[in-house]
Design a protein around this motif. Sequence first.
Motif, short mmCIF file in Angstrom:
data_model
loop_
_atom_site.label_atom_id
_atom_site.label_comp_id
_atom_site.label_asym_id
_atom_site.label_seq_id
_atom_site.Cartn_x
_atom_site.Cartn_y
_atom_site.Cartn_z
N VAL A 1 0.85 -1.20 0.00
CA VAL A 1 0.00 0.00 0.00
C VAL A 1 0.88 1.25 0.00
CG1 VAL A 1 -1.76 1.28 1.28
CG2 VAL A 1 -1.87 -1.20 1.16
N VAL A 2 1.95 1.21 0.79
CA VAL A 2 2.87 2.36 0.86
C VAL A 2 3.46 2.61 -0.54
CG1 VAL A 2 5.07 3.15 1.82
CG2 VAL A 2 3.37 2.09 3.32
N ALA A 3 3.79 1.55 -1.23
CA ALA A 3 4.37 1.70 -2.58
C ALA A 3 3.33 2.29 -3.55
CB ALA A 3 4.86 0.35 -3.09
N GLN A 4 2.06 1.87 -3.39
CA GLN A 4 1.00 2.45 -4.26
C GLN A 4 0.85 3.95 -4.00
OE1 GLN A 4 -2.72 0.45 -3.39
NE2 GLN A 4 -2.03 -1.51 -4.19
N VAL A 5 0.90 4.32 -2.71
CA VAL A 5 0.77 5.75 -2.36
C VAL A 5 1.94 6.52 -2.95
CG1 VAL A 5 0.79 7.41 -0.43
CG2 VAL A 5 -0.60 5.33 -0.27
#
Length: 389
Positions: free
Chosen positions: A62-66
């Motif tokens: 999720v952090v990478a998507q953000v």
Amino acid sequence: MPTPSHLANPRYFDFRAARRVPETHAWPGLHDHPVVDGGAPGPDAVPVVDLAGAADEPRAAVVAQVARAAEQWGAFLLTGHGVPAELLARVEDRIATMFALPADDKMRAVRGPGDACGYGSPPISSFFSKCMWSEGYTFSPANLRADLRKLWPKAGDDYTSFCDVMEEFHKHMRALADKLLELFLMALGLTDEQVGGVEAERRIAETMTATMHLNWYPRCPDPRRALGLIAHTDSGFFTFVLQSLVPGLQLFRHAPDRWVAVPAVPGAFVVNVGDLFHILTNGRFHSVYHRAVVNRDLDRISLGYFLGPPPHAKVAPLREAVPPGRTPAYRAVTWPEYMGVRKKAFTTGASALKMVALAAAAAAADLDDDAGAGAAAEPVVHQQLLVSS
Ligand SMILES: C=C1C[C@]23C[C@@]1(O)CC[C@H]2[C@@]12CCC[C@@](C)(C(=O)O1)[C@H]2[C@@H]3C(=O)O
Ligand SMILES: O=C(O)CCC(=O)C(=O)O
Ligand SMILES: [Fe+2]
């Protein structure tokens, strides 16, 4: 029959009665760039961040998507956020009831010059000679019941249910904002410990304030000539936009210049990175130009939940966002100071972010509009439309 007083009031434009778009509301240059569908698969698909996965450890995906969305788009669709769909439906229903109030009641709550809250066109409209095809209402959720007495001086059932629903919504949104801030900071490369432990980051989370702005875009007899909301970047940290099932929000993308129409995804928020977050992240997450268009057959409602610092707080690039060996690309500004710079920028046609850039670092980091993904791409809308204030 006497003329109803709101029709005699030259400050109220009666959208419902309009059979055509008058010159006062006809914008030139609206079709200078093509519009592409951001809901179709491909390079123009608006990124989606699904928070349903963020509850599991590790949150790395999720952090990478953000990080990807904030760096490459400055915006994304947020799903799986946990705000109940049934609450969002009630929020929309209450907003529609508010905008359906008689014109006299709405005009009584009109935003005065320099006021943060009130009814009417958003503050940005004062920089343009043309009028937008919309009405808006800004209020502070922290001061909800007092602010809303402007619209409902005698309180009553509609007032109470509006305030109850918005209070419930604000509680959810404030918690969601904290969660997203944490993800944004992790996306910058901070560890869990740094997010909670470093003074600057902790202070941001503790003092972040919320403002709500509601938009009503009445159906329009000639939507190609009219504009719901002029292209702009939001000025704060980040914004959650709730758009009704009628789409209308468009994001500006560079090279080639185009507008990407954000699909109306039921229950999703659009998250926009704002200018102060651009500064805080030293330009790594960039603010996004966006606008709202109108529709021939359907009214559209949207809600912006704006997060930013308290008025006295200076915002400067976070130490962790400045690459080793580099100096910060922006000087420290408070939100009101930045609004002042933006006002000057509007009247001169300059870029507000460039006006707060530190020259040496800006040259090193190449903060040019053509710099690509790292720069807030700016559509050509200014020249013909500015009025001096
Ligand atoms: C917190 C805020 C952001 C905003 C100015 C405001 O004080 C309340 C209204 C917001 C809004 C909504 C429409 C577009 C915009 C540019 C405007 O004129 O009013 C934004 C402002 C902003 O992001 O700067
Ligand atoms: O109506 C929309 O979708 C966008 C609203 C917006 O950009 C704003 O209120 O700042
Ligand atoms: Fe906006």
